[in-house]
Motif scaffolding. Sequence first.
Motif, mmCIF file in Angstrom:
data_model
loop_
_atom_site.group_PDB
_atom_site.id
_atom_site.type_symbol
_atom_site.label_atom_id
_atom_site.label_comp_id
_atom_site.label_asym_id
_atom_site.label_seq_id
_atom_site.Cartn_x
_atom_site.Cartn_y
_atom_site.Cartn_z
ATOM 1 N N VAL A 789 -81.428 -5.443 -31.146
ATOM 2 C CA VAL A 789 -80.576 -6.513 -31.899
ATOM 3 C C VAL A 789 -81.439 -7.324 -32.755
ATOM 4 C CG1 VAL A 789 -78.392 -6.090 -30.695
ATOM 5 C CG2 VAL A 789 -79.982 -8.056 -30.314
ATOM 6 N N LYS A 833 -74.493 -2.016 -33.690
ATOM 7 C CA LYS A 833 -73.651 -3.414 -33.580
ATOM 8 C C LYS A 833 -72.221 -3.516 -33.859
ATOM 9 C CE LYS A 833 -76.440 -6.913 -35.191
ATOM 10 N NZ LYS A 833 -77.119 -7.599 -35.886
ATOM 11 N N GLY A 859 -71.213 -8.781 -29.913
ATOM 12 C CA GLY A 859 -71.356 -7.570 -29.318
ATOM 13 C C GLY A 859 -71.284 -7.409 -27.988
ATOM 14 N N LEU A 889 -72.799 -11.879 -33.767
ATOM 15 C CA LEU A 889 -73.247 -10.673 -34.285
ATOM 16 C C LEU A 889 -74.453 -10.401 -35.218
ATOM 17 C CD1 LEU A 889 -71.734 -7.653 -33.692
ATOM 18 C CD2 LEU A 889 -70.666 -8.214 -35.873
#
Length: 958
Positions: A789, A833, A859, A889
């Motif tokens: 991420v 995501k 998430g 997020l």
Amino acid sequence: MVKNKKTDKKFSRYTVFFIAMGIIFSGIISRLLYLQVVMGEEFKKQSTEKNYKNVSKVAPRGEILDKNGEVFATSIQSYTLMFTETTESKESFLTTMDKVFKKLDEKGVAMVDEFAIAIDSSKEPKVRFNFKATDDANRRWMELRFKKDRGIQSIAIKKLYPGKDEKDLNEEELKKVDEELLKISAEDCLNELLKEYDLLDKDEYTLEEKRRLLVVLDAVKMQSYSGYKPVVIANNLSKEVAFLFEQLQPDLPGISVETQPMRYYPNGDLGSAFLGYTSKIDSWQQEKYEEKGYDVSSDSVGKAGLESSFEDILKGTKGQESIEVNKQGRKVKTLGEVEAYPGKTIQLTIDKNLQEIAEKALDDTMANLQKQGRVADVDSTNATRAAAVFMDAKTGKILALASRPGYDPNIFTEGSLSAEDSEKYFNPNLEKMGKEYIESRGLTSIPGVLTEEEVATMSYEDKVNTMLNRMFPLNDSIEGNTTVREDIYDIFPKPFYNYATFTLIPPGSIFKPLTAIAGLEEGVITPDTLIYDDAKYNKRYSDYNGACWIYNTQGGSHGAIDIRKALEVSCNYFFYDVADRLFAKGGESSSGLNYLAKYAWKFGLGVEPGSNIKPSTGIEIEENFGQVYNYESSKNIFANEYINKLVNFMNTGTDSINTTPHYKGIDITKKEEKGSNKEKEAIKKVNEKKTALVDAIKEEMKKETKAKEEEILPKMQDLLKDLIESSDELKAKKYSDKDIEDMAIAINYSIADAISNRISGANAYDASIGQGMNYFTPLQLANYMATLVNGGNRYEMHLVDSIIDPVTGDKTEIEPKLLEHIDLDEEYVNAIKEGLRRGASNDEGTASTAFSGFPIEHGAKSGSSTFNQNKQDSLGRTSYATFLGFAPLDDPQIVSCIVIFDGGHGGYAGPVARAVYEQYFRDEILGKNPGYEFKYPDSREKNSKDATNEKTTENLNK
């Protein structure tokens, strides 16, 4: 004849002179021999009792602070009660100790007691060893060292080799002495030591009182060659007790009160997973520390965690003090002093506020799961162990690292580890605990550990005892052992085992984002590819039983879904199909099986075999490092698995096709080499033949393609014949040529099974949903999510932010270290995501239960991974609850990984992540919703109030 008077006179004068000189020199030499040889040891001892001494001054150990300067570990000045052996104190030892122990008992002060023989009248055996070891190898070594250090070895040598000394024995004979030494019971050792110190026949004392005296005498002896070395009787005395003993000193020869820096952990068990603890130097490490200048008789060292990893930085430099002492060994005045230099301060990346909430939330969540018990397909009553890792998404800095249950490191620094705690931590009564566990959970009625026939036919008592011996077997590595058992299925929690850094578990569905990125990057799917969830996944293999959870529990389907929906609802079928497409792209070969591993290695989920890459996350404390399923590693795994199956076939005279016995059985497992020398040699010879056979079978199982039957059968028959000829017992069974031929055929079938299963695409299917051969630590899993991420940057994980010299203020900062950058397509990452956002927020999201009303968009992926497919229920265990998440997020700052053993469903671990997120984003949440109800109060405010109250109390005391 007339005598020559002159000659006689001369002769007489010289004779007298020489005789006189001879007498004088003989006297001098005799006196020197007496002083140096006969009285040498006594004078050597007296030399340590002169009026002037040089004494080492212990350096304060460096502090360990959190990222905000909050203290995790420090050194405090402690009042310590000491005993110094002098001529006077030795003569009045018993009366002095009677008075000392009486006062300690009156004031409720525990003495420092690290003596490894314990007495407990309520248990059998009453006298037992009590070593601080968490594994059998260490326990064995400690026992040998303890006995040898105290001269007990001479008993074993005298029994086995009368008239010989240790120096006369060869290596083989010394091994036999060790085995004999291990047979000497704790009670016999205690009696030998009591006899040595003339305490055995002191009937005015109870056995417990004799042992108490022995604790001090033994400590004196263990450091008797270190000069001026008083031994510690009690640590951390209050001012009142210290002053009392100061007043009593004239009546207590050898007793003194000193102030010494003592390690102190103000938060108890908070952070014990990464802090570790300090304790006395173990006997088997004496040479190592002596070379570094430690005083092995009195110094403490870090034994685990950061205390151990940063020992050289934390320890500081000793000082020196020249003192004058009186005849009782007490200091009269200081003549000169070189100040000790304190150890350096370590500032961590850990946030104490987050750490507190992480541990509290884990404990509360486990308590709720235990209370909840069985719900549908899971029974969480044994949810007693857990781990959590929270890290900065962009730097590799660990913000909180929890392993539950923990332990209070202060019990080691104070030397106040009680017999009860010592037993709980290092020598639990697994026989009693195991029986209670089996009976309270009604496990005797569930086949698995017991066969169905045993469940149906055995008496209740026999079932309990049989299960006890299978779940908690006696440790056969200890000769003659009848009491020490092993917890081979990890039923009970182990406080000193760091579940966050050592636990290797199948991740379950939290692995699915990795499968998604592999499928997207390899082009076998796009973000919009639809796959229909069609019940069981048997497109390629009709006997494969994999299906989505919705089919297994409800007979339902998720219909046609894309990657986002598949992550939201955690659809197994979708990810099986991704794995199958990768397998097909790789030509249905090892290349196709390795696609998942190719990506997993980039994310730190294992390393490529033969790559010479260090298998580590980079964390500064000890860790395990798990491996993803890959074709090369699977060769060994499959070979071992099918060898174990073959052992059962050959014992019963069957094979993987014919379940009815059709040849005489044979045992191909190695046996323990014990007995007389002749018996040992015979067993060794048979073991060598068994090893040759098993190694040859494994070699065939690891081949890329199976060898022809006409090559395998003769080879295996020859090895089987060699094995049979090596053993009188096997020869007596009179195996026929047909028996040996059928044995070779059974081996051939198992080789074929191992190879065909190893090259099956079903292995990739299992791996795609985080099962099969995937095993990782919570550390690895957190770092994988952070890498996914944060834009593809995998950093070295670390706990230490900076190192500070407390005197000069010089600061060395630890910069984030980039291990690998992965070029990830932003569109693909965003699709994943989004799926994880839905999983954390939508009603159908498997990770959403705990996050209702949570205002920060985030998430998450939850998972449930099987502990043991065949025996799980019968062991009273259930699946691991796994949870992987990040927030916020759009610009992730914090990543979480939570694992609860026997937690059942990953969603059950969600409350832990939410609690920590609430603390991390507290100010932002209050900005959005001033009336927001937090699970836990603001730990920053609590700590501030505690500090204020502490200061007020301190002022009042002044």
